[in-house]
Design a protein around this motif. Structure first.
Motif, PDB file in Angstrom:
ATOM      1  N   LEU A  41       0.749  -1.177   0.003  1.00 59.05           N
ATOM      2  CA  LEU A  41      -0.010  -0.029   0.074  1.00 59.05           C
ATOM      3  C   LEU A  41       0.841   1.357   0.014  1.00 59.05           C
ATOM      4  O   LEU A  41       0.489   2.333  -0.703  1.00 59.05           O
ATOM      5  N   PRO A  42       1.833   1.212   0.691  1.00 60.10           N
ATOM      6  CA  PRO A  42       2.879   2.591   0.684  1.00 60.10           C
ATOM      7  C   PRO A  42       3.118   2.860  -0.691  1.00 60.10           C
ATOM      8  O   PRO A  42       3.499   4.169  -1.098  1.00 60.10           O
ATOM      9  N   ILE A  43       3.498   1.892  -1.795  1.00 55.26           N
ATOM     10  CA  ILE A  43       3.847   2.186  -3.116  1.00 55.26           C
ATOM     11  C   ILE A  43       2.557   2.540  -3.894  1.00 55.26           C
ATOM     12  O   ILE A  43       2.592   3.440  -4.553  1.00 55.26           O
ATOM     13  N   LEU A  44       1.506   1.660  -3.578  1.00 58.53           N
ATOM     14  CA  LEU A  44       0.272   1.824  -4.430  1.00 58.53           C
ATOM     15  C   LEU A  44      -0.516   3.330  -4.244  1.00 58.53           C
ATOM     16  O   LEU A  44      -0.779   3.821  -5.332  1.00 58.53           O
ATOM     17  N   ASN A  45      -0.388   3.711  -3.003  1.00 61.30           N
ATOM     18  CA  ASN A  45      -1.021   4.845  -2.885  1.00 61.30           C
ATOM     19  C   ASN A  45      -0.004   6.306  -2.421  1.00 61.30           C
ATOM     20  O   ASN A  45      -0.579   7.071  -1.853  1.00 61.30           O
ATOM     21  N   LYS A  46       1.047   6.005  -3.007  1.00 65.39           N
ATOM     22  CA  LYS A  46       2.207   7.151  -2.838  1.00 65.39           C
ATOM     23  C   LYS A  46       1.600   8.098  -3.807  1.00 65.39           C
ATOM     24  O   LYS A  46       1.575   8.068  -4.890  1.00 65.39           O
ATOM     25  N   PRO A  47       1.441   9.305  -3.149  1.00 67.01           N
ATOM     26  CA  PRO A  47       1.299  10.671  -4.061  1.00 67.01           C
ATOM     27  C   PRO A  47       2.522  11.061  -4.768  1.00 67.01           C
ATOM     28  O   PRO A  47       3.552  11.037  -4.072  1.00 67.01           O
ATOM     29  N   GLY A  48       2.434  11.258  -5.850  1.00 66.50           N
ATOM     30  CA  GLY A  48       3.369  11.892  -6.801  1.00 66.50           C
ATOM     31  C   GLY A  48       4.052  10.525  -7.295  1.00 66.50           C
ATOM     32  O   GLY A  48       3.957   9.565  -7.306  1.00 66.50           O
ATOM     33  N   ARG A  49       5.664  11.127  -7.956  1.00 65.23           N
ATOM     34  CA  ARG A  49       6.288  10.155  -8.701  1.00 65.23           C
ATOM     35  C   ARG A  49       7.036   9.118  -7.887  1.00 65.23           C
ATOM     36  O   ARG A  49       7.536   9.319  -6.670  1.00 65.23           O
ATOM     37  N   LEU A  50       7.200   7.754  -8.218  1.00 65.03           N
ATOM     38  CA  LEU A  50       7.763   6.518  -7.673  1.00 65.03           C
ATOM     39  C   LEU A  50       9.195   6.626  -7.767  1.00 65.03           C
ATOM     40  O   LEU A  50       9.762   7.173  -8.987  1.00 65.03           O
ATOM     41  N   SER A  51       9.870   6.160  -6.658  1.00 68.62           N
ATOM     42  CA  SER A  51      11.296   6.117  -7.088  1.00 68.62           C
ATOM     43  C   SER A  51      11.514   4.955  -8.036  1.00 68.62           C
ATOM     44  O   SER A  51      10.607   4.135  -8.344  1.00 68.62           O
ATOM     45  N   PRO A  52      12.778   4.823  -8.384  1.00 68.83           N
ATOM     46  CA  PRO A  52      13.074   3.728  -9.475  1.00 68.83           C
ATOM     47  C   PRO A  52      12.590   2.294  -8.725  1.00 68.83           C
ATOM     48  O   PRO A  52      12.366   1.387  -9.547  1.00 68.83           O
ATOM     49  N   ASP A  53      13.180   1.935  -7.678  1.00 71.40           N
ATOM     50  CA  ASP A  53      12.873   0.511  -6.949  1.00 71.40           C
ATOM     51  C   ASP A  53      11.474   0.588  -6.743  1.00 71.40           C
ATOM     52  O   ASP A  53      10.817  -0.275  -7.012  1.00 71.40           O
ATOM     53  N   GLU A  54      10.531   1.655  -6.440  1.00 67.61           N
ATOM     54  CA  GLU A  54       9.111   1.682  -6.247  1.00 67.61           C
ATOM     55  C   GLU A  54       8.488   1.291  -7.670  1.00 67.61           C
ATOM     56  O   GLU A  54       7.426   0.477  -7.623  1.00 67.61           O
ATOM     57  N   ALA A  55       8.962   2.048  -8.545  1.00 70.26           N
ATOM     58  CA  ALA A  55       8.308   1.651  -9.917  1.00 70.26           C
ATOM     59  C   ALA A  55       8.852   0.425 -10.368  1.00 70.26           C
ATOM     60  O   ALA A  55       7.901  -0.410 -11.000  1.00 70.26           O
ATOM     61  N   ALA A  56       9.872  -0.197  -9.913  1.00 69.67           N
ATOM     62  CA  ALA A  56       9.931  -1.758 -10.418  1.00 69.67           C
ATOM     63  C   ALA A  56       9.070  -2.663  -9.635  1.00 69.67           C
ATOM     64  O   ALA A  56       8.721  -3.615 -10.240  1.00 69.67           O
ATOM     65  N   VAL A  57       8.742  -2.601  -8.373  1.00 68.12           N
ATOM     66  CA  VAL A  57       7.853  -3.207  -7.608  1.00 68.12           C
ATOM     67  C   VAL A  57       6.460  -2.853  -8.493  1.00 68.12           C
ATOM     68  O   VAL A  57       5.493  -3.794  -8.723  1.00 68.12           O
ATOM     69  N   MET A  58       6.141  -1.683  -8.527  1.00 66.15           N
ATOM     70  CA  MET A  58       4.680  -1.554  -9.139  1.00 66.15           C
ATOM     71  C   MET A  58       4.624  -2.222 -10.852  1.00 66.15           C
ATOM     72  O   MET A  58       3.388  -2.679 -10.870  1.00 66.15           O
ATOM     73  N   ARG A  59       5.720  -2.346 -11.321  1.00 65.70           N
ATOM     74  CA  ARG A  59       5.494  -3.004 -12.667  1.00 65.70           C
ATOM     75  C   ARG A  59       5.329  -4.263 -12.703  1.00 65.70           C
ATOM     76  O   ARG A  59       5.108  -5.124 -13.519  1.00 65.70           O
ATOM     77  N   THR A  60       5.558  -5.132 -11.326  1.00 62.50           N
ATOM     78  CA  THR A  60       5.084  -6.458 -11.260  1.00 62.50           C
ATOM     79  C   THR A  60       3.771  -6.785 -11.284  1.00 62.50           C
ATOM     80  O   THR A  60       3.143  -7.863 -11.414  1.00 62.50           O
ATOM     81  N   HIS A  61       2.862  -5.842 -11.300  1.00 66.46           N
ATOM     82  CA  HIS A  61       1.299  -5.895 -11.015  1.00 66.46           C
ATOM     83  C   HIS A  61       0.820  -6.759 -12.323  1.00 66.46           C
ATOM     84  O   HIS A  61      -0.182  -7.549 -12.006  1.00 66.46           O
ATOM     85  N   ALA A  62       1.343  -6.492 -13.428  1.00 66.15           N
ATOM     86  CA  ALA A  62       0.574  -7.108 -14.501  1.00 66.15           C
ATOM     87  C   ALA A  62       0.909  -8.693 -14.524  1.00 66.15           C
ATOM     88  O   ALA A  62       0.000  -9.255 -14.789  1.00 66.15           O
ATOM     89  N   ALA A  63       1.998  -8.939 -14.272  1.00 68.42           N
ATOM     90  CA  ALA A  63       2.603 -10.529 -14.164  1.00 68.42           C
ATOM     91  C   ALA A  63       1.800 -11.182 -13.001  1.00 68.42           C
ATOM     92  O   ALA A  63       1.183 -12.098 -13.065  1.00 68.42           O
TER      93      ALA A  63
END
Length: 353
Positions: free
Chosen positions: A231-253
Motif C-alpha cells: 500500500l505505501p507504493i500503491l497509494n504514494k502521491p507523486g512520482r515513484l522512486s526507481p525501486d518503487e516503480a520496479a515493484v509497481m511494474r510487477t502488477h501485470a504479471a
C-alpha cells in the motif's frame, strides 16, 4: 430523442453558420448572441456555446442560463477557443456539461449533443447509478479475494459487465466518468474508468455482444495484480522512486498469475491482464512484446488504460483535459496503433463509426 429547440449562443455568428445548419439535424436551431435573456419555455432541449469565455458578456450570458435552468437536466456543449485546464474549469463553472475544442467539425458537435441528450434522460441517469454500483460491488469482491489470496471467482465479475455496458449505452460516457471520478480509491477509480472507456470503445466499434462482454470483463479486472502491491507504493502521491516503480511494474504479471490460478479466466482476459503495458516497439513490460506479438485486444486496452491514467482525478494531481490526453496518445505513434488511437478519439466524441 426529445423534440424541441437547440440554441447556439455565439459571439461570431458569421463563422457559426455551418454549425447552425448541422445542429438543425437534432432539432430547430436558433442562433443568439451574448445578449440572450433566457426567458424561454420548456421547449429548449440543449445549448451549444461558441463563445470567448474570457469576455465578461459571455460569462454573464452563461450564468443567466445556469440560473434560469438550474435543477433541470439541460445539455450545454462548450466550444473552447483555448483547451487549457483553466479554460476547462471555467467552462464547467459556467454550466458546460461537456467541452470540445472550438475547431472540431460540426458533425462532432452534433454527435456530442446526441450523446448528451441520451445521457440526460431519466433512464440514462438510473442506468449509470446502477451500473457504477454493480460494477463497484464486483470490483470490490475481486480485489478483496486477490488481497486475501483466495481463489478468484469470475462469476462475481460477470455480474458487473452488463450493467457497465447498459450504463454507457443509455447514460453516456460523460456521465459514467463524472460518477466514477467522485471515488477516492485510486485502483477502484482507475479500473472503473477503464471499464467505461472500454465499453464506449466496444460500442463504437460495433463489437458483437459476446465480444463487448469479453472486452469489458478484461478492462474491469486488468489491474487485479495491484491488490498484491504494498500500500505505501500503491497509494504514494507523486512520482515513484526507481525501486518503487520496479515493484509497481510487477502488477501485470501478478494479476495474470492470480487469475490463472483461479482456473476460471478466459485466454483473452489473461492476455490483456498480463500485457496491457506492452508497446508495439517492444519498450513495454513484462515480456517486451513487439509488433504482431501484441494482440488486438491488448492494443485496444492499452489506449483505454493510458487515457484513464492521464485523466484521473487525484487530490495531488490536476486532471488532464481530453484534448491534451488525446494529443499525448497521438504522439505515441510507434508504441500505439495510430488508426486505433484515431478511432478511440471518435468514440470519446460520440461519433458514429
Amino acid at each position: 430523442m426529445p423534440e424541441g429547440t437547440i440554441v447556439l449562443v455565439t459571439d461570431r455568428p458569421d463563422r457559426s453558420a455551418a454549425l447552425a445548419r448541422a445542429l438543425g439535424s437534432v432539432g430547430r436551431c436558433e442562433v443568439v448572441g451574448t445578449d440572450e435573456r433566457w426567458t424561454r419555455d420548456a421547449a429548449l432541449i440543449g445549448v451549444v456555446a461558441d463563445l470567448t469565455l474570457t469576455r465578461p458578456e459571455a460569462s454573464t450570458c452563461l450564468r443567466a442560463l445556469e440560473k434560469r435552468y438550474r435543477g433541470r437536466a439541460l445539455p450545454v456543449i462548450g466550444l473552447l477557443r483555448r483547451t487549457s485546464t483553466e479554460s476547462l474549469r471555467h467552462a464547467k463553472t459556467l454550466g458546460a456539461t461537456v467541452c470540445l475544442p472550438a475547431y472540431v467539425p460540426p458533425d462532432t458537435v452534433v454527435a456530442a449533443l446526441f450523446n448528451q441528450l441520451e445521457a440526460f434522460g431519466p433512464v440514462g441517469e438510473a442506468a449509470v447509478v446502477q451500473g457504477v454500483a454493480r460494477a463497484g460491488e464486483a470490483l470490490t469482491s475481486l480485489l478483496a479475494e486477490a488481497r486475501a489470496g483466495s481463489r478468484i471467482r469470475m462469476q462475481t465479475v460477470e455480474a458487473g459487465l452488463t450493467p457497465i455496458l447498459t450504463a454507457v449505452r443509455e447514460g453516456g460516457l460523460a456521465r459514467w466518468l463524472d460518477t466514477v471520478w467522485t471515488h477516492d480509491d485510486a485502483t477502484y477509480q482507475h479500473c472503473l474508468l477503464v471499464a467505461g472507456l472500454a465499453a464506449q470503445f466496444a460500442l463504437h466499434l460495433r463489437f458483437r455482444r459476446d465480444d463487448q462482454q469479453r472486452f469489458v470483463r478484461a478492462a474491469l479486472v486488468h489491474d487485479v495484480g495491484k491488490a498484491r502491491i504494498p500500500l505505501p507504493i500503491l497509494n504514494k502521491p507523486g512520482r515513484l522512486s526507481p525501486d518503487e516503480a520496479a515493484v509497481m511494474r510487477t502488477h501485470a504479471a501478478l494479476g495474470h498469475d492470480i487469475l490463472k490460478a483461479g482456473g476460471e479466466c478466459d485466454a483473452f482476459t489473461l492476455d490483456v491482464v498480463r500485457h496491457h503495458h506492452e508497446f508495439l516497439d517492444g519498450s513495454g513490460y513484462p515480456d517486451r512484446l513487439a509488433g504482431a506479438a501484441v494482440s488486438d485486444g491488448v492494443r485496444l486496452m492499452t489506449i483505454c488504460d493510458i487515457y484513464a491514467a492521464l485523466t484521473e482525478r487525484r487530490p495531488y494531481k490536476t486532471p488532464m483535459p481530453m484534448r491534451e490526453a488525446m494529443t499525448i496518445l497521438q504522439s505515441m505513434d510507434g508504441k500505439l496503433e495510430a488508426g486505433l488511437v484515431q478511432s478511440f478519439g471518435r468514440a470519446l466524441a460520440g461519433e458514429r463509426p
